[in-house]
Design a protein around this motif. Structure first.
Motif, PDB file in Angstrom:
ATOM      1  N   MET A   1      -2.768 -92.161 -33.535  1.00 57.78           N
ATOM      2  CA  MET A   1      -2.867 -91.060 -34.459  1.00 57.78           C
ATOM      3  C   MET A   1      -2.241 -89.589 -33.784  1.00 57.78           C
ATOM      4  O   MET A   1      -2.724 -89.572 -32.600  1.00 57.78           O
ATOM      5  N   ASP A   2      -1.495 -88.859 -34.375  1.00 56.53           N
ATOM      6  CA  ASP A   2      -1.037 -87.735 -33.630  1.00 56.53           C
ATOM      7  C   ASP A   2      -2.099 -86.400 -33.797  1.00 56.53           C
ATOM      8  O   ASP A   2      -1.772 -85.569 -33.291  1.00 56.53           O
ATOM      9  N   GLY A   3      -3.027 -86.562 -34.491  1.00 58.69           N
ATOM     10  CA  GLY A   3      -4.104 -85.412 -34.480  1.00 58.69           C
ATOM     11  C   GLY A   3      -3.709 -84.467 -35.611  1.00 58.69           C
ATOM     12  O   GLY A   3      -4.293 -83.407 -35.548  1.00 58.69           O
ATOM     13  N   THR A   4      -2.713 -84.819 -36.384  1.00 53.92           N
ATOM     14  CA  THR A   4      -2.211 -83.717 -37.538  1.00 53.92           C
ATOM     15  C   THR A   4      -3.285 -84.031 -38.558  1.00 53.92           C
ATOM     16  O   THR A   4      -3.509 -85.010 -39.043  1.00 53.92           O
ATOM     17  N   ILE A   5      -3.656 -82.963 -39.123  1.00 52.20           N
ATOM     18  CA  ILE A   5      -4.384 -83.025 -40.366  1.00 52.20           C
ATOM     19  C   ILE A   5      -3.325 -82.807 -41.533  1.00 52.20           C
ATOM     20  O   ILE A   5      -2.651 -81.844 -41.645  1.00 52.20           O
ATOM     21  N   ARG A   6      -3.221 -83.691 -42.358  1.00 54.61           N
ATOM     22  CA  ARG A   6      -2.542 -83.328 -43.483  1.00 54.61           C
ATOM     23  C   ARG A   6      -3.559 -83.186 -45.028  1.00 54.61           C
ATOM     24  O   ARG A   6      -4.419 -83.930 -45.036  1.00 54.61           O
ATOM     25  N   ILE A   7      -3.091 -82.296 -45.852  1.00 54.94           N
ATOM     26  CA  ILE A   7      -4.023 -81.902 -46.849  1.00 54.94           C
ATOM     27  C   ILE A   7      -3.194 -82.615 -48.475  1.00 54.94           C
ATOM     28  O   ILE A   7      -2.201 -82.595 -48.285  1.00 54.94           O
ATOM     29  N   TYR A   8      -3.751 -83.567 -49.061  1.00 56.07           N
ATOM     30  CA  TYR A   8      -3.221 -84.185 -50.150  1.00 56.07           C
ATOM     31  C   TYR A   8      -4.078 -84.024 -51.373  1.00 56.07           C
ATOM     32  O   TYR A   8      -5.421 -83.902 -51.288  1.00 56.07           O
ATOM     33  N   ALA A 125       0.820 -97.341 -44.148  1.00 54.81           N
ATOM     34  CA  ALA A 125       1.786 -96.801 -43.613  1.00 54.81           C
ATOM     35  C   ALA A 125       1.494 -96.481 -42.124  1.00 54.81           C
ATOM     36  O   ALA A 125       1.956 -96.281 -41.096  1.00 54.81           O
ATOM     37  N   ASP A 126       0.185 -96.187 -41.785  1.00 58.24           N
ATOM     38  CA  ASP A 126      -0.508 -95.667 -40.552  1.00 58.24           C
ATOM     39  C   ASP A 126      -1.696 -96.262 -40.303  1.00 58.24           C
ATOM     40  O   ASP A 126      -2.913 -95.769 -41.062  1.00 58.24           O
ATOM     41  N   SER A 127      -2.038 -97.532 -39.704  1.00 54.75           N
ATOM     42  CA  SER A 127      -3.263 -98.165 -39.772  1.00 54.75           C
ATOM     43  C   SER A 127      -4.472 -97.434 -38.912  1.00 54.75           C
ATOM     44  O   SER A 127      -5.348 -97.857 -39.195  1.00 54.75           O
ATOM     45  N   VAL A 128      -4.008 -96.173 -38.337  1.00 51.98           N
ATOM     46  CA  VAL A 128      -4.998 -95.519 -37.627  1.00 51.98           C
ATOM     47  C   VAL A 128      -5.462 -94.418 -38.151  1.00 51.98           C
ATOM     48  O   VAL A 128      -6.282 -93.639 -37.966  1.00 51.98           O
ATOM     49  N   ALA A 129      -4.783 -94.007 -39.370  1.00 58.29           N
ATOM     50  CA  ALA A 129      -5.173 -92.569 -40.091  1.00 58.29           C
ATOM     51  C   ALA A 129      -6.478 -92.861 -40.732  1.00 58.29           C
ATOM     52  O   ALA A 129      -7.012 -93.873 -41.019  1.00 58.29           O
ATOM     53  N   GLU A 130      -7.392 -91.597 -40.500  1.00 54.17           N
ATOM     54  CA  GLU A 130      -8.651 -91.563 -40.978  1.00 54.17           C
ATOM     55  C   GLU A 130      -8.407 -90.863 -42.115  1.00 54.17           C
ATOM     56  O   GLU A 130      -7.882 -89.558 -42.173  1.00 54.17           O
ATOM     57  N   VAL A 131      -8.961 -91.106 -43.355  1.00 52.03           N
ATOM     58  CA  VAL A 131      -8.921 -90.501 -44.569  1.00 52.03           C
ATOM     59  C   VAL A 131     -10.232 -89.963 -45.021  1.00 52.03           C
ATOM     60  O   VAL A 131     -11.201 -90.562 -45.210  1.00 52.03           O
ATOM     61  N   LEU A 132     -10.246 -88.489 -45.101  1.00 58.37           N
ATOM     62  CA  LEU A 132     -11.433 -88.036 -45.690  1.00 58.37           C
ATOM     63  C   LEU A 132     -11.217 -87.382 -46.988  1.00 58.37           C
ATOM     64  O   LEU A 132     -10.253 -86.576 -47.228  1.00 58.37           O
ATOM     65  N   PHE A 133     -12.210 -87.480 -47.885  1.00 62.39           N
ATOM     66  CA  PHE A 133     -12.291 -87.052 -49.350  1.00 62.39           C
ATOM     67  C   PHE A 133     -13.114 -85.582 -49.174  1.00 62.39           C
ATOM     68  O   PHE A 133     -14.485 -86.001 -49.376  1.00 62.39           O
ATOM     69  N   CYS A 134     -12.577 -84.355 -49.208  1.00 60.69           N
ATOM     70  CA  CYS A 134     -13.254 -83.175 -49.201  1.00 60.69           C
ATOM     71  C   CYS A 134     -13.706 -82.731 -50.743  1.00 60.69           C
ATOM     72  O   CYS A 134     -12.546 -82.793 -51.333  1.00 60.69           O
ATOM     73  N   THR A 135     -14.862 -82.766 -51.137  1.00 60.96           N
ATOM     74  CA  THR A 135     -15.255 -82.370 -52.451  1.00 60.96           C
ATOM     75  C   THR A 135     -16.379 -81.749 -52.631  1.00 60.96           C
ATOM     76  O   THR A 135     -17.306 -81.836 -51.860  1.00 60.96           O
ATOM     77  N   LYS A 136     -16.352 -80.608 -53.723  1.00 58.54           N
ATOM     78  CA  LYS A 136     -17.619 -79.799 -53.941  1.00 58.54           C
ATOM     79  C   LYS A 136     -18.351 -80.281 -55.158  1.00 58.54           C
ATOM     80  O   LYS A 136     -19.162 -79.827 -55.348  1.00 58.54           O
TER      81      LYS A 136
END
Length: 162
Positions: A1-8, A125-136
């Motif tokens: 992982m490249d340490g980049t945070i991407r927002i979706y 596409a990136d097996s080491v990607a960590e996905v976080l779902f941020c919600t209020k």
């Protein structure tokens, strides 16, 4: 992982925001303002506008209360490539979700399933990607929703701080 945070952002969440924002309380508006400030950290081109608004003596909160529709449009424009559609895989997950004892309104179901389906694409596409779902949204923070997301490799957070 490249340490980049991407927002979706799922497009169904934008539609939900259009429905909910006019009824927000000042605390909820402040939460949204905190999200906007967090987004500025990732999109530095927004910082100048935010700073200019504050220098004119208007807080971002007051500006948001006066023109939430414009702010939402600006957010969509800023995120352009980061807003993703409701995919067929999200529909399939929504069918799976319907078989579980998880009671959500249709928009919340669509948001949760959209996030999970997008996470599966990202992780494919990136097996080491960590996905976080941020919600209020308290409905999406319920334990059964968190478990559903976790079984598909998504961690649900109840804030926008990571």
């Amino acid at each position: 992982m490249d340490g980049t945070i991407r927002i979706y952002v799922p497009v169904v969440a934008i539609h939900e925001a259009r429905k909910k924002l006019p009824n927000w309380s000042p605390k909820q508006v402040k939460d949204f303002d905190n999200l906007a400030s967090w987004l500025v950290q990732g999109k530095l081109e927004l910082a100048q506008d935010l700073k200019a608004a504050r220098e004119r003596g208007h807080s971002a909160l007051q500006a948001f209360e006066r023109n939430w529709q414009q702010r939402l449009l600006e957010l969509c424009k800023t995120l352009e490539g980061s807003i993703f559609p409701y995919r067929e895989s999200a529909m399939e997950l929504q069918i799976e979700l319907a078989k579980k004892p998880i009671h959500l309104d249709p928009f919340d179901q669509a948001i949760l399933c959209s996030v999970v389906s997008e996470a599966l694409l990202i992780q494919g596409a990136d097996s080491v990607a960590e996905v976080l779902f941020c919600t209020k949204d308290s409905h999406l923070q319920r334990p059964e929703c968190k478990r559903f997301a976790k079984t598909h490799g998504v961690t649900v957070l109840d804030s926008f701080e990571i």
